[in-house]
Design an enzyme around this catalytic site. Structure first.
Site, PDB file in Angstrom:
ATOM      1  N   SER A 107      39.255  40.617  30.601  1.00 57.65           N
ATOM      2  CA  SER A 107      38.677  41.357  31.719  1.00 57.65           C
ATOM      3  C   SER A 107      39.574  41.278  32.952  1.00 57.65           C
ATOM      4  O   SER A 107      40.285  40.302  33.163  1.00 57.65           O
ATOM      5  CB  SER A 107      37.300  40.759  32.038  1.00 57.65           C
ATOM      6  OG  SER A 107      36.745  41.337  33.174  1.00 57.65           O
ATOM      7  N   CYS A 108      39.515  42.331  33.756  1.00 55.92           N
ATOM      8  CA  CYS A 108      40.091  42.321  35.101  1.00 55.92           C
ATOM      9  C   CYS A 108      39.183  43.209  35.954  1.00 55.92           C
ATOM     10  O   CYS A 108      38.243  43.811  35.436  1.00 55.92           O
ATOM     11  CB  CYS A 108      41.538  42.793  35.126  1.00 55.92           C
ATOM     12  SG  CYS A 108      41.813  44.548  34.759  1.00 55.92           S
ATOM     13  N   THR A 109      39.439  43.280  37.236  1.00 57.77           N
ATOM     14  CA  THR A 109      38.546  43.993  38.138  1.00 57.77           C
ATOM     15  C   THR A 109      38.245  45.408  37.653  1.00 57.77           C
ATOM     16  O   THR A 109      37.093  45.795  37.496  1.00 57.77           O
ATOM     17  CB  THR A 109      39.136  44.039  39.566  1.00 57.77           C
ATOM     18  OG1 THR A 109      39.376  42.696  39.989  1.00 57.77           O
ATOM     19  CG2 THR A 109      38.176  44.698  40.531  1.00 57.77           C
TER      20      THR A 109
END
Length: 195
Positions: A107-109
């Site tokens: 995950s990332c923003t």
């Protein structure tokens, strides 16, 4: 008699299945919790530096999902064109290729940039051709949000940096086996063709 309705399942907007038991996503919100719970995650790899909101960390703790927040350590290199560091991607790949961490979510923003680079580098290790890798990355980026530096990083990433864990996922082992067979068959065909 009162029957409760099942929870509304809302996947994160940039959710995707990378391989069996390996998922990708943008940062989670409370709206995503019922959906994420169904995945039975063991590990969440957070690649961006933002700290998850309290509701997310509480959800992860309550569901025994280990948060590996790599984005805090090595997000952007100093004075470089690179969108992330090789160390960040190397460490993320080594965690994502360790079956002891499965099911696992990257995950990332936005679910596009750091996650896209990491998945693109995984595809390099899987011996995908660059056109297919970039096509997948652009699909998640909705074609309008692609960054040339991300694509360049994927193209130039040295996959030899990655140390394979002992307990690789079965999908990876099977892909490697098939690739080896194809290479052996190709070598045998070339050996039989007179020059």
């Amino acid at each position: 008699m009162h029957h409760s309705l099942p929870p509304h399942l809302c996947p994160p907007s940039a959710f995707g299945i990378v391989e069996p038991g390996l998922f990708r996503s943008n940062s989670l919100t409370p709206l995503n919790f019922p959906f994420v719970k169904i995945l039975g995650l063991r590990t969440l790899i957070q690649l961006s530096p933002e700290v998850p909101i309290k509701a997310v960390t509480t959800f992860l703790e309550e569901n025994r999902i280990r948060l590996v927040h790599l984005g805090l350590k090595a997000w952007k290199p100093n004075s470089s064109w690179k969108p992330v560091t090789e160390e960040l991607i190397k460490e993320a790949l080594e965690i994502a290729l360790d079956f002891d961490n499965y099911p696992c979510m990257i995950s990332c923003t936005s679910g596009i940039h750091q996650t896209g680079v990491m998945v693109g580098c995984l595809r390099r290790i899987q011996c995908w051709n660059l056109t297919s890798i970039l096509s997948e990355a652009r699909t998640y980026a909705c074609h309008s949000n692609t960054r040339y530096v991300n694509e360049q990083f994927i193209e130039l990433f040295d996959s030899d940096l990655v140390n394979f864990p002992v307990n690789l996922p079965s999908w990876f082992i099977e892909q490697r086996r098939m690739l080896t067979e194809e290479e052996e068959e190709e070598g045998a065909r070339k050996g039989k063709i007179p020059l």
